[in-house]
Design an enzyme around this catalytic site. Structure first.
Site, PDB file in Angstrom:
ATOM      1  CE  LYS A  50      -3.439   2.594   2.650  1.00 31.68           C
ATOM      2  NZ  LYS A  50      -4.305   2.634   3.851  1.00 31.68           N
ATOM      3  CB  SER A 107      -6.689   5.366   2.280  1.00 24.25           C
ATOM      4  OG  SER A 107      -6.159   4.586   3.342  1.00 24.25           O
ATOM      5  CB  SER A 131      -8.138   2.593   5.171  1.00 20.09           C
ATOM      6  OG  SER A 131      -8.475   3.939   5.375  1.00 20.09           O
TER       7      SER A 131
END
Length: 357
Positions: A50, A107, A131
């Site tokens: 990520k 996210s 997220s």
């Protein structure tokens, strides 16, 4: 695993210009790692990380040390947006593999899109308000947020925990086995006693999402995987408390709310080991934003409380978008959570394959 790596890289080359899930792809570095990883436990398993800083995370370093091969960094929101349910990849705005006009969530946006499109089977994530769980739900993959404190996190507020997005519960367990010491599987004994809350007592859930998750729970009960335990789960809306903690200003009102919700959850887990809810209150929204509805409404209470939580694919809304069923267990029971998730996945089916990306 070199064949798996080449297949992963080829699929990224083919699909990422449209999906925009990656910010960087490390072709030659990945091939070099794969050659050296064949004798290690993960034997060259391709995975994504990520964000550009994700390669330095504790989880990524542990996976690589065990023979996993990081193939690239996935998109996260760009600067300046007041909401975190999208991503910005090298080729542009990240799109949902199931509907290009919808966001993948965030996210961990690119991570979820990459797994859903089969570019990788596993990606690291982090979850400070949902997220991992929200993009997992909206992209139709499995997502796990670990118990607060189980793994190192750079988040000083304590809200964010590392997690994983994966094509299956088994792959999520591969992740947890490698990044934690002394992990031992905890197979579920069926039926699992569970409390189902459609709204946690305060959230407004759209009818189409409510219907998908309600039908998923019905299938679990009918199959003997779950036994519903009577009694609601009535939490206080955590929005203001979460915002205060994130800002570093957790005054008495926030602490009182956290304590009240902790008492409610402690009482719930004393009568049932599993809580089931929808993950997000709406289907994935368009790229212009979520409007006035917080996609985090059903997730961020557990960031405040520190409980482990997961998103399991539950089905599709009538507009063709995936929806997720949230699984929550007591603090420190991540292995039990994966055991329950595996048993439920056998009934609901694995993550759907978006074969055309």
């Amino acid at each position: 695993m070199t064949a798996a790596l080449e297949a992963s890289l080829a699929r990224i080359v083919r699909l990422d210009p449209e999906l925009c899930a990656f910010t960087d792809v490390w072709h030659e570095e990945a091939r070099a790692r794969a050659e050296a990883a064949s004798r290690l436990p993960l034997a060259g398993l391709p995975f994504a990380v990520k964000g550009r800083a994700g390669i330095r995370s504790f989880a990524a370093r542990r996976l690589a040390a065990a023979g996993g091969v990081p193939v690239g960094s996935t998109s996260v929101p760009g600067p300046g947006t007041p909401w975190r349910t999208w991503g910005q990849g090298a080729h542009g705005r990240t799109v949902n593999p199931w509907r290009r006009d919808r966001t993948p969530g965030g996210s961990s946006a690119g991570a979820a899109a990459a797994v859903a499109a089969g570019m990788v089977d596993l990606a690291t994530g982090s979850d400070g308000a949902g997220s991992v769980r929200i993009p997992a739900a909206w992209c139709g993959v499995f997502g796990l947020r670990t118990t607060a404190g189980l793994l190192p996190s750079p988040d000083r507020t304590g809200l964010a925990s590392p997690g994983v997005l994966a094509r299956s519960v088994d792959l999520a367990e591969v992740f947890l086995r490698q990044v934690t010491d002394g992990y031992a599987p905890r197979p579920a004994r069926l039926p699992v006693p569970a409390v189902y809350s459609p709204d946690l007592g305060f959230a407004e859930v759209t009818p189409e999402v409510a219907d998908v998750t309600r039908r998923a729970v019905g299938r679990l009960v009918a199959a003997g995987a779950v036994r519903l335990v009577a009694g609601p789960c009535e939490l206080l809306d955590p929005a203001e408390a979460w915002t205060a903690v994130r800002a570093g200003l957790p005054g008495p009102p926030a602490e009182r709310l956290r304590a009240a919700n902790d008492r409610t959850l402690d009482a719930l887990f004393s009568r049932a080991p599993l809580l089931l809810t929808p993950v997000a209150p709406t289907p994935p929204h368009g790229h212009e934003g979520p409007g006035d509805v917080y996609s985090t409404a059903l997730t961020w209470a557990f960031n405040l409380s520190g409980h482990p939580a997961a998103s399991l694919p539950a089905g599709f809304t009538p507009d063709g978008c995936p929806a997720g069923l949230q699984l929550v267990t007591d603090r420190g029971t991540d292995a039990e959570l994966l055991g329950y998730a595996r048993a439920l996945e056998r009934v609901l089916g694995p993550a759907p394959v978006r074969s055309d990306g």
